[in-house]
Design an enzyme around this catalytic site. Structure first.
Site, short mmCIF file in Angstrom:
data_model
loop_
_atom_site.label_atom_id
_atom_site.label_comp_id
_atom_site.label_asym_id
_atom_site.label_seq_id
_atom_site.Cartn_x
_atom_site.Cartn_y
_atom_site.Cartn_z
N LYS A 83 15.84 82.44 24.60
CA LYS A 83 16.72 82.52 24.08
C LYS A 83 17.50 82.15 23.54
O LYS A 83 18.19 80.30 24.26
CB LYS A 83 17.33 83.18 25.59
CG LYS A 83 18.34 84.27 25.85
CD LYS A 83 18.92 84.34 27.09
CE LYS A 83 19.94 85.12 27.50
NZ LYS A 83 19.95 85.49 29.04
C1 E4P Z 1 22.07 87.88 30.26
O1 E4P Z 1 21.35 88.00 29.62
C2 E4P Z 1 23.12 86.98 30.72
O2 E4P Z 1 23.15 86.04 30.48
C3 E4P Z 1 24.14 88.07 31.67
O3 E4P Z 1 24.22 88.85 31.43
C4 E4P Z 1 25.70 87.72 31.27
O4 E4P Z 1 26.21 88.01 32.13
P1 E4P Z 1 27.46 87.67 33.25
O5 E4P Z 1 28.87 88.22 32.14
O6 E4P Z 1 27.56 88.29 33.78
O7 E4P Z 1 27.43 86.26 33.21
#
Ligand code: E4P
Length: 217
Positions: A83
């Site tokens: 990622k």
């Molecule tokens: C997933 O890949 C993201 O990092 C995550 O969904 C972020 O979510 P949040 O905005 O609730 O922290």
């Protein structure tokens, strides 16, 4: 639509995985912090549990370091997806790792143009953050819809991974729009099964059944 679980909590993943609900997992530095675990150890454990893609995020900000971190993360298991943030360095990293056959999830996407450029850089997944857009009075679901149209217009193979999902309603709306994947916290996935009329109906059936005085077993 595929369900990814947005957590680094191994027990929560295992519970949903036993029900066949887990097509993959996403983590990020905040979720690793929440788990209290070492990133390599916990990611290895998750990869052993889940056969689908498991996203692990780089934390370097310059592409040469991001590439090195990405390769180290990719070595953890064959189902790792690296990622990277949607920055210019992140896109360069995406291009290099993708060319090497490493899958990349480009995260922190907040606009259709960002999604377009990530697809051109060879991203396997794009992660538009619905909840964080809603938080600042913008429309996260509209972004998912715009990206769906753009990717379909040009047949980009990049999968739309709706992220920052906060409610069961987000999940059904993403399914209607045609997001390829939704990543959601375990509580949101469990909430998909809830309906107050189900609870009320069951209460009524139980009350009436008790009055029959019968037993099945
Ligand atoms: C997933 O890949 C993201 O990092 C995550 O969904 C972020 O979510 P949040 O905005 O609730 O922290």
């Amino acid at each position: 639509m595929k369900f990814f679980v947005d957590t680094a909590d191994v027990q929560a993943i295992a519970e949903l995985n036993d029900l066949g609900m887990v097509d993959g997992v996403t983590t990020n530095p905040s979720l690793i912090l929440k788990s209290g675990r070492n990133i390599v150890e916990v990611t290895r454990e998750i990869c052993a549990l889940v056969s689908g893609p498991v996203s692990a995020e780089v934390v370097a900000l310059k592409s040469p370091d991001m590439i090195a971190e990405g390769r180290k993360l990719a070595d953890i298991a064959p189902n790792i997806v690296v990622k990277v943030p949607l920055t210019w360095d992140g896109l360069k990293t995406c291009k290099v790792l993708s060319k090497d056959g490493i899958k990349v999830n480009v995260t922190l996407c907040f606009s259709a143009n960002q999604a377009l450029i990530a697809a051109k850089a060879g991203a396997t997944f794009i992660s538009p953050f619905i909840g964080r857009l809603d938080d600042i009075n913008m429309d996260g679901l509209e972004l998912i819809s715009d990206i769906r149209i753009i990717y379909d217009n040009y047949e980009y193979p990049t999968e739309i991974l709706a992220a920052s999902v906060r409610s069961a309603n987000h999940v059904s709306q993403c399914a209607l729009i045609g997001a390829d994947v939704v990543t959601a916290p375990p509580a949101v996935i469990k909430a998909l099964a809830s309906h107050p009329l189900t609870d009320r109906g069951l209460e009524q059936f139980m009350a009436d059944w008790a009055k029959t005085g019968q037993k099945i077993l």
